[in-house]
Write a protein that holds these residues in place. Sequence first.
Motif, PDB file in Angstrom:
ATOM      1  N   LEU A   1       4.032   9.116  -5.936  1.00 12.57           N
ATOM      2  CA  LEU A   1       3.944   7.655  -6.142  1.00 12.57           C
ATOM      3  C   LEU A   1       3.093   7.237  -7.338  1.00 12.57           C
ATOM      4  O   LEU A   1       1.945   7.661  -7.458  1.00 12.57           O
ATOM      5  CB  LEU A   1       3.305   6.999  -4.922  1.00 12.57           C
ATOM      6  CG  LEU A   1       4.141   6.720  -3.690  1.00 12.57           C
ATOM      7  CD1 LEU A   1       3.254   6.027  -2.654  1.00 12.57           C
ATOM      8  CD2 LEU A   1       5.352   5.873  -4.025  1.00 12.57           C
TER       9      LEU A   1
ATOM     10  N   ASP B   1      -3.743   4.618  -3.889  1.00 10.84           N
ATOM     11  CA  ASP B   1      -3.865   6.016  -4.309  1.00 10.84           C
ATOM     12  C   ASP B   1      -4.460   6.833  -3.176  1.00 10.84           C
ATOM     13  O   ASP B   1      -5.454   7.548  -3.328  1.00 10.84           O
ATOM     14  CB  ASP B   1      -4.700   6.177  -5.586  1.00 10.84           C
ATOM     15  CG  ASP B   1      -4.513   7.567  -6.195  1.00 10.84           C
ATOM     16  OD1 ASP B   1      -3.440   8.164  -5.985  1.00 10.84           O
ATOM     17  OD2 ASP B   1      -5.447   8.060  -6.856  1.00 10.84           O
TER      18      ASP B   1
ATOM     19  N   GLY C   1       3.030   1.798  -5.307  1.00 10.05           N
ATOM     20  CA  GLY C   1       2.222   1.522  -4.112  1.00 10.05           C
ATOM     21  C   GLY C   1       0.863   0.958  -4.483  1.00 10.05           C
ATOM     22  O   GLY C   1       0.646   0.469  -5.592  1.00 10.05           O
TER      23      GLY C   1
ATOM     24  N   ARG D   1      -4.920   2.428  -7.934  1.00  9.41           N
ATOM     25  CA  ARG D   1      -6.006   3.136  -7.289  1.00  9.41           C
ATOM     26  C   ARG D   1      -7.170   2.203  -6.982  1.00  9.41           C
ATOM     27  O   ARG D   1      -7.619   1.455  -7.847  1.00  9.41           O
ATOM     28  CB  ARG D   1      -6.491   4.274  -8.203  1.00  9.41           C
ATOM     29  CG  ARG D   1      -7.711   4.976  -7.694  1.00  9.41           C
ATOM     30  CD  ARG D   1      -7.924   6.336  -8.317  1.00  9.41           C
ATOM     31  NE  ARG D   1      -8.466   7.223  -7.313  1.00  9.41           N
ATOM     32  CZ  ARG D   1      -9.782   7.349  -7.061  1.00  9.41           C
ATOM     33  NH1 ARG D   1     -10.647   6.685  -7.782  1.00  9.41           N
ATOM     34  NH2 ARG D   1     -10.206   8.131  -6.104  1.00  9.41           N
TER      35      ARG D   1
ATOM     36  N   ALA E   1       0.102   9.725  -1.471  1.00  7.48           N
ATOM     37  CA  ALA E   1       0.682   9.339  -2.761  1.00  7.48           C
ATOM     38  C   ALA E   1       1.186  10.543  -3.561  1.00  7.48           C
ATOM     39  O   ALA E   1       2.132  10.427  -4.340  1.00  7.48           O
ATOM     40  CB  ALA E   1      -0.350   8.559  -3.577  1.00  7.48           C
TER      41      ALA E   1
ATOM     42  N   SER F   1       5.708   4.691   1.228  1.00  7.46           N
ATOM     43  CA  SER F   1       6.324   5.916   1.760  1.00  7.46           C
ATOM     44  C   SER F   1       7.470   5.579   2.706  1.00  7.46           C
ATOM     45  O   SER F   1       8.497   6.257   2.732  1.00  7.46           O
ATOM     46  CB  SER F   1       5.275   6.792   2.460  1.00  7.46           C
ATOM     47  OG  SER F   1       4.887   6.236   3.708  1.00  7.46           O
TER      48      SER F   1
ATOM     49  N   THR G   1       0.848   4.319  -8.417  1.00  8.74           N
ATOM     50  CA  THR G   1       0.137   3.448  -7.486  1.00  8.74           C
ATOM     51  C   THR G   1      -1.068   2.805  -8.150  1.00  8.74           C
ATOM     52  O   THR G   1      -1.466   3.200  -9.247  1.00  8.74           O
ATOM     53  CB  THR G   1      -0.295   4.250  -6.233  1.00  8.74           C
ATOM     54  OG1 THR G   1      -0.828   3.366  -5.257  1.00  8.74           O
ATOM     55  CG2 THR G   1      -1.356   5.291  -6.584  1.00  8.74           C
TER      56      THR G   1
ATOM     57  N   ASN H   1       0.855  -1.203   0.000  1.00  8.12           N
ATOM     58  CA  ASN H   1       0.000   0.000   0.000  1.00  8.12           C
ATOM     59  C   ASN H   1       0.890   1.252   0.000  1.00  8.12           C
ATOM     60  O   ASN H   1       2.126   1.156   0.082  1.00  8.12           O
ATOM     61  CB  ASN H   1      -1.015  -0.009   1.154  1.00  8.12           C
ATOM     62  CG  ASN H   1      -0.384   0.174   2.516  1.00  8.12           C
ATOM     63  OD1 ASN H   1       0.843   0.108   2.660  1.00  8.12           O
ATOM     64  ND2 ASN H   1      -1.213   0.420   3.512  1.00  8.12           N
ATOM     65  N   ASP H   2       0.245   2.404  -0.109  1.00 10.65           N
ATOM     66  CA  ASP H   2       1.011   3.646  -0.232  1.00 10.65           C
ATOM     67  C   ASP H   2       1.790   3.979   1.042  1.00 10.65           C
ATOM     68  O   ASP H   2       2.898   4.521   0.975  1.00 10.65           O
ATOM     69  CB  ASP H   2       0.079   4.817  -0.585  1.00 10.65           C
ATOM     70  CG  ASP H   2      -0.529   4.667  -1.974  1.00 10.65           C
ATOM     71  OD1 ASP H   2       0.016   3.895  -2.782  1.00 10.65           O
ATOM     72  OD2 ASP H   2      -1.553   5.331  -2.239  1.00 10.65           O
TER      73      ASP H   2
END
Lengths: 349, 349
Positions: A295, A283, A280, A299, A288, A259, A297, A254-255
């Motif tokens: 990122l 979203d 990631g 969604r 993000a 991070s 990502t 996941n985001d």
Amino acid sequence: MNDAAPRPTLEAVAARAGVSRATVSRVVNGGDGVREPLVERVRRAVEELGYVPNQAARSLVTKRHHAVAVVVAEPESRVFADPFFALQLRGISKELTAQDNQLVLLLTEGRDDHTRVARYLAGGHVDGALVFSLHLDDPLPGLIQRAGVPTVFGGRPGWSDGTADVVYVDSDNRGGARDAVRHLLGLGRSRVAHITGALDQTSAVDRLDGYRDVMGDADPDLVAPGDFTPAGGERAMRELLDRCPGLDAVFAANDLTASGALRVLRERGRRVPEDVALIGFDDMLPVAEQTDPPLTTVRQDIEEMGRLMARLLLRGLDPSPAGPAGAAPAGAAPAGVVLPTTLVRRASA
Amino acid sequence: MNDAAPRPTLEAVAARAGVSRATVSRVVNGGDGVREPLVERVRRAVEELGYVPNQAARSLVTKRHHAVAVVVAEPESRVFADPFFALQLRGISKELTAQDNQLVLLLTEGRDDHTRVARYLAGGHVDGALVFSLHLDDPLPGLIQRAGVPTVFGGRPGWSDGTADVVYVDSDNRGGARDAVRHLLGLGRSRVAHITGALDQTSAVDRLDGYRDVMGDADPDLVAPGDFTPAGGERAMRELLDRCPGLDAVFAANDLTASGALRVLRERGRRVPEDVALIGFDDMLPVAEQTDPPLTTVRQDIEEMGRLMARLLLRGLDPSPAGPAGAAPAGAAPAGVVLPTTLVRRASA
């Protein structure tokens, strides 16, 4: 404490509005079959007197409390720290409010409190429950089932074996993960690592499966366990770089995990995306967008998942030709609604 | 939906544990007067069978639902965006859970939904309510009073006139504000501005009064209205700089407001603290520590306020020699508990 001031009665409202008790009752319970000018007069009288309908009497008419419990199977501190839950609750709140249902969020300090949650659910205080962030060994689903309250789950429950009538809303976690990994391969990367989510949750298992669908028998050293938190992403990224210094891409579950991974990559002098491409999942804004670089990502529409959970529950509660209240349509298999995901390209991959 | 599987009965638990129904009932309701080995046997049987006590039957014994509502008089989106509420809820959750009470958070989309909240409170679903972030013209306090449910307020209610038995927990907002302004004067500043909070809340009014206690008849142009949000702080800071370019200090009504003001000061080329000294209120972490420079601020113990609210409510609910359940001790005036504040010095002033 407040003094219990005398509560204005239905009779008082009827007298003030100059209508019958039955008319007041119909207006208070939705206003069906009452002419608009009368509805307006009753509403004004209700407001002027500060009338609060007696819930018990109201329930006798409607057979509903017009209240829906939301249970997040995480400690209260996590619920407020992870923006995922705020987004899902936003969708739920909008939908429940639009249909005049009270959102009753049952918070806990942790799993030990789930028996108390089940007790509240069984106590006749709500019409149904929306439950999300389940973990595989959590007794909560069993407790809820015994409480006998109509329930819609957020995320595919791990114990769904095709026999129980389970209604859930999920994202296409496996398909989204496949898209992410294919995108990394399409960029010419070959040493693609994966930082998993908490593997006692089906969303994490499905994303790992999607990674494996594409990577096949990739070096198992390229997979490191995370837990959907930035700190977990940092730990896993350190582990991966120590073990596989030649990795050139990372798909994070996941985001928030991404991070954390990003911080460690910078700390170790790897440029993103030049040396290591990073993707990631979620979203999640602003996370993000505010990382440096922003990122790329997968969604998923978290707020819409919440809305849909609420809509499915309320549809089940209000009897309609489709089937009896509180039950899935006859003969229905586990009813999962799976929402599609989309790859969102930003600078990190 | 879940199938309503048959719920295990009290009798089944008694049979499995090899004890009487009365013993099971006593254990389920707290275990008073039951020997520890028996308590252990009953608990194991409860767990093995997945027994959920019938709330109605349980309430007949204890006259309690063991559930407490929390109402934040703000839209759901604000509750999750402002860390103040998460902190207060953390304190409340810890205290309620420690005493085996379910935290029932009633969320709304806004003030229009407060009638529905009052309906839920009046419906016999909770033993009491903790209510915070009230606004002066909100009908909620009146609705709650009519609902007749014991209530403790967070923050001094604006309508408290000494006649109603109102129990509340607050911080010394006025004293804290005085400390902040005196500190700025002590640094040799003389043009001290104030960005207020939302002035329909008593905490904002009290902080403004504290500022005026010290500044006396200062230029009214030095006071600009904010709303406790970073965006409000930005707007007010722009207004102040346009009106009083010579200002050399700002006392902001909370840390979020100060963080917004800080962005505008930097944008306009003012150095903090060299050109303009800045103080916030709350000591909200990580906000106050992560601004550049970190914020000098007035600390209030938000989590402790939450704990104390819960403790006061539960004490009122459990009958004791001090007074009847649900009522303040006889003859008591409005019972406000006001917690002290402390100035925390960092780099901004």
